[in-house]
Write a protein that holds these residues in place. Structure first.
Motif, PDB file in Angstrom:
ATOM      1  N   GLN A   1     -27.888 -11.005 -12.283  1.00 37.87           N
ATOM      2  CA  GLN A   1     -26.914 -10.447 -13.213  1.00 37.87           C
ATOM      3  C   GLN A   1     -27.653  -9.663 -14.296  1.00 37.87           C
ATOM      4  O   GLN A   1     -28.590 -10.168 -14.902  1.00 37.87           O
ATOM      5  CB  GLN A   1     -26.082 -11.572 -13.838  1.00 37.87           C
ATOM      6  N   VAL A   2     -27.214  -8.461 -14.522  1.00 35.25           N
ATOM      7  CA  VAL A   2     -27.832  -7.616 -15.532  1.00 35.25           C
ATOM      8  C   VAL A   2     -27.127  -7.836 -16.866  1.00 35.25           C
ATOM      9  O   VAL A   2     -25.894  -7.788 -16.950  1.00 35.25           O
ATOM     10  CB  VAL A   2     -27.745  -6.135 -15.132  1.00 35.25           C
ATOM     11  N   HIS A   3     -27.912  -8.092 -17.878  1.00 37.02           N
ATOM     12  CA  HIS A   3     -27.380  -8.170 -19.235  1.00 37.02           C
ATOM     13  C   HIS A   3     -27.969  -7.033 -20.054  1.00 37.02           C
ATOM     14  O   HIS A   3     -29.135  -6.693 -19.904  1.00 37.02           O
ATOM     15  CB  HIS A   3     -27.724  -9.507 -19.883  1.00 37.02           C
ATOM     16  N   LEU A   4     -27.169  -6.471 -20.910  1.00 34.34           N
ATOM     17  CA  LEU A   4     -27.623  -5.402 -21.786  1.00 34.34           C
ATOM     18  C   LEU A   4     -27.804  -5.965 -23.188  1.00 34.34           C
ATOM     19  O   LEU A   4     -27.030  -6.813 -23.632  1.00 34.34           O
ATOM     20  CB  LEU A   4     -26.590  -4.266 -21.806  1.00 34.34           C
ATOM     21  N   VAL A   5     -28.818  -5.473 -23.855  1.00 30.23           N
ATOM     22  CA  VAL A   5     -29.134  -5.964 -25.187  1.00 30.23           C
ATOM     23  C   VAL A   5     -29.124  -4.799 -26.158  1.00 30.23           C
ATOM     24  O   VAL A   5     -29.907  -3.855 -26.004  1.00 30.23           O
ATOM     25  CB  VAL A   5     -30.509  -6.647 -25.211  1.00 30.23           C
ATOM     26  N   GLU A   6     -28.233  -4.878 -27.151  1.00 32.57           N
ATOM     27  CA  GLU A   6     -28.161  -3.831 -28.153  1.00 32.57           C
ATOM     28  C   GLU A   6     -29.054  -4.179 -29.333  1.00 32.57           C
ATOM     29  O   GLU A   6     -29.277  -5.353 -29.643  1.00 32.57           O
ATOM     30  CB  GLU A   6     -26.732  -3.640 -28.681  1.00 32.57           C
ATOM     31  N   SER A   7     -29.518  -3.164 -30.026  1.00 31.14           N
ATOM     32  CA  SER A   7     -30.229  -3.343 -31.287  1.00 31.14           C
ATOM     33  C   SER A   7     -29.809  -2.214 -32.219  1.00 31.14           C
ATOM     34  O   SER A   7     -29.322  -1.177 -31.761  1.00 31.14           O
ATOM     35  CB  SER A   7     -31.743  -3.337 -31.083  1.00 31.14           C
ATOM     36  N   GLY A   8     -30.035  -2.443 -33.525  1.00 29.73           N
ATOM     37  CA  GLY A   8     -29.635  -1.441 -34.498  1.00 29.73           C
ATOM     38  C   GLY A   8     -28.589  -1.945 -35.448  1.00 29.73           C
ATOM     39  O   GLY A   8     -27.904  -1.172 -36.107  1.00 29.73           O
TER      40      GLY A   8
ATOM     41  N   SER B   1     -12.931   1.188 -20.854  1.00 26.23           N
ATOM     42  CA  SER B   1     -13.784  -0.003 -20.802  1.00 26.23           C
ATOM     43  C   SER B   1     -13.811  -0.635 -19.415  1.00 26.23           C
ATOM     44  O   SER B   1     -14.841  -1.155 -18.985  1.00 26.23           O
ATOM     45  CB  SER B   1     -13.328  -1.021 -21.840  1.00 26.23           C
ATOM     46  N   GLY B   2     -12.693  -0.578 -18.687  1.00 23.98           N
ATOM     47  CA  GLY B   2     -12.633  -1.191 -17.373  1.00 23.98           C
ATOM     48  C   GLY B   2     -13.496  -0.521 -16.319  1.00 23.98           C
ATOM     49  O   GLY B   2     -13.650  -1.049 -15.216  1.00 23.98           O
ATOM     50  N   SER B   3     -14.092   0.615 -16.642  1.00 17.07           N
ATOM     51  CA  SER B   3     -14.917   1.337 -15.679  1.00 17.07           C
ATOM     52  C   SER B   3     -16.304   0.739 -15.520  1.00 17.07           C
ATOM     53  O   SER B   3     -17.021   1.082 -14.598  1.00 17.07           O
ATOM     54  CB  SER B   3     -15.056   2.802 -16.110  1.00 17.07           C
ATOM     55  N   TYR B   4     -16.706  -0.138 -16.429  1.00 18.57           N
ATOM     56  CA  TYR B   4     -18.087  -0.587 -16.500  1.00 18.57           C
ATOM     57  C   TYR B   4     -18.249  -2.035 -16.087  1.00 18.57           C
ATOM     58  O   TYR B   4     -17.409  -2.878 -16.373  1.00 18.57           O
ATOM     59  CB  TYR B   4     -18.639  -0.356 -17.908  1.00 18.57           C
ATOM     60  N   LYS B   5     -19.389  -2.281 -15.425  1.00 22.18           N
ATOM     61  CA  LYS B   5     -19.662  -3.617 -14.882  1.00 22.18           C
ATOM     62  C   LYS B   5     -20.501  -4.472 -15.824  1.00 22.18           C
ATOM     63  O   LYS B   5     -20.299  -5.674 -15.931  1.00 22.18           O
ATOM     64  CB  LYS B   5     -20.392  -3.480 -13.539  1.00 22.18           C
ATOM     65  N   TYR B   6     -21.443  -3.854 -16.502  1.00 18.32           N
ATOM     66  CA  TYR B   6     -22.378  -4.606 -17.332  1.00 18.32           C
ATOM     67  C   TYR B   6     -22.132  -4.286 -18.799  1.00 18.32           C
ATOM     68  O   TYR B   6     -21.912  -3.135 -19.175  1.00 18.32           O
ATOM     69  CB  TYR B   6     -23.819  -4.260 -16.959  1.00 18.32           C
ATOM     70  N   TRP B   7     -22.228  -5.315 -19.632  1.00 20.74           N
ATOM     71  CA  TRP B   7     -21.953  -5.169 -21.058  1.00 20.74           C
ATOM     72  C   TRP B   7     -23.014  -5.886 -21.886  1.00 20.74           C
ATOM     73  O   TRP B   7     -23.619  -6.861 -21.445  1.00 20.74           O
ATOM     74  CB  TRP B   7     -20.584  -5.766 -21.395  1.00 20.74           C
ATOM     75  N   GLY B   8     -23.206  -5.388 -23.104  1.00 20.54           N
ATOM     76  CA  GLY B   8     -24.058  -6.073 -24.052  1.00 20.54           C
ATOM     77  C   GLY B   8     -23.248  -7.036 -24.895  1.00 20.54           C
ATOM     78  O   GLY B   8     -22.025  -7.129 -24.764  1.00 20.54           O
ATOM     79  N   GLN B   9     -23.944  -7.727 -25.787  1.00 25.18           N
ATOM     80  CA  GLN B   9     -23.293  -8.730 -26.621  1.00 25.18           C
ATOM     81  C   GLN B   9     -22.701  -8.134 -27.889  1.00 25.18           C
ATOM     82  O   GLN B   9     -21.954  -8.801 -28.607  1.00 25.18           O
ATOM     83  CB  GLN B   9     -24.297  -9.832 -27.003  1.00 25.18           C
ATOM     84  N   GLY B  10     -23.039  -6.896 -28.166  1.00 22.56           N
ATOM     85  CA  GLY B  10     -22.491  -6.220 -29.327  1.00 22.56           C
ATOM     86  C   GLY B  10     -23.393  -6.277 -30.532  1.00 22.56           C
ATOM     87  O   GLY B  10     -24.182  -7.210 -30.700  1.00 22.56           O
ATOM     88  N   THR B  11     -23.295  -5.268 -31.362  1.00 25.49           N
ATOM     89  CA  THR B  11     -24.034  -5.224 -32.621  1.00 25.49           C
ATOM     90  C   THR B  11     -23.107  -4.682 -33.701  1.00 25.49           C
ATOM     91  O   THR B  11     -22.360  -3.730 -33.472  1.00 25.49           O
ATOM     92  CB  THR B  11     -25.313  -4.368 -32.490  1.00 25.49           C
ATOM     93  N   GLN B  12     -23.139  -5.320 -34.857  1.00 22.15           N
ATOM     94  CA  GLN B  12     -22.205  -4.972 -35.919  1.00 22.15           C
ATOM     95  C   GLN B  12     -22.713  -3.785 -36.729  1.00 22.15           C
ATOM     96  O   GLN B  12     -23.877  -3.747 -37.143  1.00 22.15           O
ATOM     97  CB  GLN B  12     -22.001  -6.171 -36.855  1.00 22.15           C
ATOM     98  N   VAL B  13     -21.834  -2.838 -36.947  1.00 20.42           N
ATOM     99  CA  VAL B  13     -22.125  -1.710 -37.824  1.00 20.42           C
ATOM    100  C   VAL B  13     -21.114  -1.745 -38.964  1.00 20.42           C
ATOM    101  O   VAL B  13     -19.906  -1.791 -38.731  1.00 20.42           O
ATOM    102  CB  VAL B  13     -22.022  -0.366 -37.067  1.00 20.42           C
ATOM    103  N   THR B  14     -21.632  -1.741 -40.189  1.00 18.50           N
ATOM    104  CA  THR B  14     -20.778  -1.766 -41.366  1.00 18.50           C
ATOM    105  C   THR B  14     -21.103  -0.570 -42.251  1.00 18.50           C
ATOM    106  O   THR B  14     -22.264  -0.365 -42.607  1.00 18.50           O
ATOM    107  CB  THR B  14     -20.974  -3.063 -42.165  1.00 18.50           C
ATOM    108  N   VAL B  15     -20.097   0.209 -42.563  1.00 18.27           N
ATOM    109  CA  VAL B  15     -20.263   1.378 -43.427  1.00 18.27           C
ATOM    110  C   VAL B  15     -19.455   1.127 -44.696  1.00 18.27           C
ATOM    111  O   VAL B  15     -18.237   1.086 -44.681  1.00 18.27           O
ATOM    112  CB  VAL B  15     -19.779   2.669 -42.744  1.00 18.27           C
ATOM    113  N   SER B  16     -20.192   0.925 -45.771  1.00 15.55           N
ATOM    114  CA  SER B  16     -19.522   0.542 -47.012  1.00 15.55           C
ATOM    115  C   SER B  16     -20.368   0.942 -48.200  1.00 15.55           C
ATOM    116  O   SER B  16     -21.601   0.939 -48.131  1.00 15.55           O
ATOM    117  CB  SER B  16     -19.292  -0.968 -47.027  1.00 15.55           C
ATOM    118  N   SER B  17     -19.715   1.292 -49.286  1.00 13.23           N
ATOM    119  CA  SER B  17     -20.444   1.599 -50.512  1.00 13.23           C
ATOM    120  C   SER B  17     -20.575   0.357 -51.379  1.00 13.23           C
ATOM    121  O   SER B  17     -21.198   0.387 -52.424  1.00 13.23           O
ATOM    122  CB  SER B  17     -19.739   2.720 -51.276  1.00 13.23           C
TER     123      SER B  17
END
Length: 126
Positions: A1-8, A110-126
């Motif tokens: 099973q392929v897992h994807l890992v996000e960073s950033g 989203s349903g087109s893809y088989k492999y997914w990462g766990q997600g990474t949070q992006v926050t844009v705030s002043s």
């Protein structure tokens, strides 16, 4: 099973920039069809940017001119350069991938893809 890992993971001010990366957790066969999705609580994943046949990039209208998707084909690494960030860009960002061909009209679905990462949070705030 392929897992994807996000960073950033990042928190930036409006107008700032951030680059997300995504790579498979193990060596795997080529994954030429890769995409980024965002999701806010209570909503379905929304396509942000995707790479289609021949590396053609497709973007959601909301990010055109601000975000750039790219891929290191040799390493299956996917990038999302995010510029001129807005508070509305705040979300959990996920990368997704598939080895088989994805029709262009399905690239931001989203349903087109088989492999997914766990997600990474992006926050844009002043």
């Amino acid at each position: 099973q392929v897992h994807l890992v996000e960073s950033g993971l990042g928190s930036v001010q409006p107008g700032g920039s951030l680059r997300l990366s995504c790579a498979p957790s193990v060596d795997t066969y080529p994954l030429p069809f890769m995409a980024w999705f965002l999701q806010v609580p209570g909503m379905k994943p929304e396509g942000v940017a995707a790479l289609g046949v021949g590396g053609t990039a497709l973007y959601a209208d909301s990010v055109k001119g601000r975000f750039t998707i790219s891929q290191d084909n040799a390493k299956n690494i996917l990038y999302l350069q995010m510029n001129s960030l807005k508070p509305d860009d705040s979300a959990m960002y996920y990368c997704a991938a598939r080895a088989e061909t994805v029709p262009i009209r399905q690239l931001l679905v989203s349903g087109s893809y088989k492999y997914w990462g766990q997600g990474t949070q992006v926050t844009v705030s002043s």
